[in-house]
Motif scaffolding. Structure first.
Motif, mmCIF file in Angstrom:
data_model
loop_
_atom_site.group_PDB
_atom_site.id
_atom_site.type_symbol
_atom_site.label_atom_id
_atom_site.label_comp_id
_atom_site.label_asym_id
_atom_site.label_seq_id
_atom_site.Cartn_x
_atom_site.Cartn_y
_atom_site.Cartn_z
ATOM 1 N N TYR A 176 38.325 -11.028 26.219
ATOM 2 C CA TYR A 176 39.540 -10.593 25.534
ATOM 3 C C TYR A 176 39.189 -9.916 24.211
ATOM 4 O O TYR A 176 38.251 -10.315 23.524
ATOM 5 N N GLY A 213 47.172 -10.339 31.110
ATOM 6 C CA GLY A 213 46.019 -10.320 30.226
ATOM 7 C C GLY A 213 46.324 -10.007 28.780
ATOM 8 O O GLY A 213 45.401 -9.871 27.968
ATOM 9 N N GLU A 273 43.486 -16.347 35.436
ATOM 10 C CA GLU A 273 42.986 -16.977 34.207
ATOM 11 C C GLU A 273 44.077 -17.827 33.562
ATOM 12 O O GLU A 273 45.217 -17.381 33.422
ATOM 13 N N LYS A 311 42.011 -6.611 28.184
ATOM 14 C CA LYS A 311 42.634 -7.905 27.916
ATOM 15 C C LYS A 311 42.716 -8.100 26.403
ATOM 16 O O LYS A 311 41.734 -7.882 25.692
ATOM 17 N N GLY A 366 46.174 -14.356 32.303
ATOM 18 C CA GLY A 366 46.004 -13.112 33.036
ATOM 19 C C GLY A 366 45.777 -13.410 34.499
ATOM 20 O O GLY A 366 45.785 -14.576 34.914
#
Length: 410
Positions: free
Chosen positions: A356, A336, A261, A380, A258
């Protein structure tokens, strides 16, 4: 469809895949090492697992999105006599030890379907005895090319086991109308050098990562970087990774999940230093500058902070086990929203710790399968799918996908 990929995580609009077919059933234990497989795959279960993965893709893509089966694309390209001649000429030249020139006329006389069967299965019905190995790695369409912005890198495989796939992909780009608008911006690798798509990760239209792995040579990396910079890329981060089977490509140890990330295999990413070289466009020159870490280089050239999420969590044994089963090789459907093999439970638990929502494939399809998915949702999601047979081939969701179109990030 306009082919353009300006990030690893933009909403997926077009992707090329290959659901396993007879070619994987032609891999016997004596051939598996030569064909780059650690185990033999049961075709029936592998097909079902792959088709289930595609259902997840369909649930996440818009109505305008397309999933292309690469065998269909090859078949459409081979309807053109020029395309068949182009492929046959390159096949004979690239595999001199096979003495295919002896059956050149026979190859030209084959129908499009029969030539494609020979190209992928290695056999001609009622032939004089010539045969080639099958192409079971066609499952991993990622390695055949990489769309970067509005250009495309044509991969050149490092091994004879996959070189035929490279020739098929070059033929496809040259002759299929899907690639008509991008083929003039194709970046080809010359000589005996090699580059494969699993080593190419697109951060933005200005920044690209390329792994220097056992499959991507330094010379091919620099050729690709030079071509990308002619087409608008400003910086390429060359990442030197361990030259070993378990980390054959950069995306086996590092993928984007994401905004800001990434999922990483710590021993090969976090714990490595001085293994990144920034290739920077400076007018007509390319400047090379070493950087101490991938995270630091990403933050420097992308201008944002990055969080590295450990494949397998914090436990060392789990990190190694789940990297082996492609825990770090996730595929983003949208910013995400990622998919990966369900067996990598510690990786999914770690993603949950980072905010998430975990869903299995059936839950995701039930929730979003009727057009209910919105790519701009802030939530996410980490989606698992069953891949116990697929993972025997040593490749995860990213390996099995060749994105050709993603929506640009806002």
């Amino acid at each position: 469809m306009d082919l353009n990929v300006s990030s690893e995580i933009g909403h997926l609009e077009g992707v090329i895949v290959h659901t396993p077919g007879q070619e994987v059933s032609l891999v016997n234990p004596e051939l598996k090492d030569e064909l780059l497989f650690d185990d033999i795959i049961f075709e029936g279960d592998a097909r079902l697992e792959h088709l289930d993965m595609l259902q997840v893709f369909n649930a996440a893509m818009s109505e305008e999105g397309n999933i292309y089966e690469i065998m269909d694309l090859f078949g459409e390209a081979f309807t053109k006599e020029d395309a068949r001649a182009f492929f046959i000429e390159n096949l004979i030249r690239e595999f001199p030890a096979e003495n295919l020139h002896i059956i050149e006329n026979e190859l030209h006389a084959l129908s499009p379907d029969m030539l494609l069967r020979f190209a992928t299965l290695g056999k001609i019905e009622n032939s004089t005895g010539f045969s080639l190995n099958p192409t079971p790695n066609l499952l991993f369409t990622r390695d055949l090319a990489a769309v970067v912005g509005n250009s495309i890198i044509i991969s050149r495989a490092a091994t004879d086991a996959r070189l035929r796939e490279s020739l098929l992909m070059e033929t496809l780009i040259e002759y299929h109308p899907l690639f008509h608008d991008i083929k003039n911006r194709a970046i080809k690798i010359s000589g005996d050098q090699s580059i494969e798509g699993g080593d190419v990760l697109v951060v933005s239209d200005k920044l690209v990562l390329i792994g220097m792995s056992e499959r991507t040579s330094f010379s091919a990396l620099t050729q690709a970087a030079t071509g990308l910079m002619k087409n608008g890329v400003e910086t390429v981060l060359a990442v030197d990774i361990p030259k070993q089977r378990s980390s054959m490509h950069l995306d086996t140890i590092f993928t984007f999940a994401g905004p800001g990330e990434c999922i990483v295999f710590p021993p090969a990413i976090v714990e490595k230093t001085d293994n990144v070289v920034a290739l920077i466009k400076d007018g007509d020159r390319i400047i090379a500058e070493q950087r101490s870490s991938l995270k630091g280089a990403l933050e420097e050239y992308d201008g944002k902070e990055y969080t590295f999420i450990n494949c397998g969590g914090d436990d060392r044994t789990n990190q190694f086990r789940e990297q082996w089963t492609d825990g770090a090789n996730v595929f983003a459907l949208s910013p995400g929203v990622i998919v990966g093999y369900e067996r990598n439970t510690n990786t999914f638990n770690t993603l949950v710790d980072h905010g998430y929502v975990f869903m299995n494939q059936f839950e995701f399809i039930e929730e979003y399968g009727e057009g209910g998915f919105k790519a701009d949702e802030e939530q996410k999601i980490a989606v698992s799918f069953q891949g116990n047979e697929l993972c025997r081939g040593r490749g995860g969701a990213r390996c099995m996908t060749l994105p050709i179109c993603r929506k640009p990030l806002n």
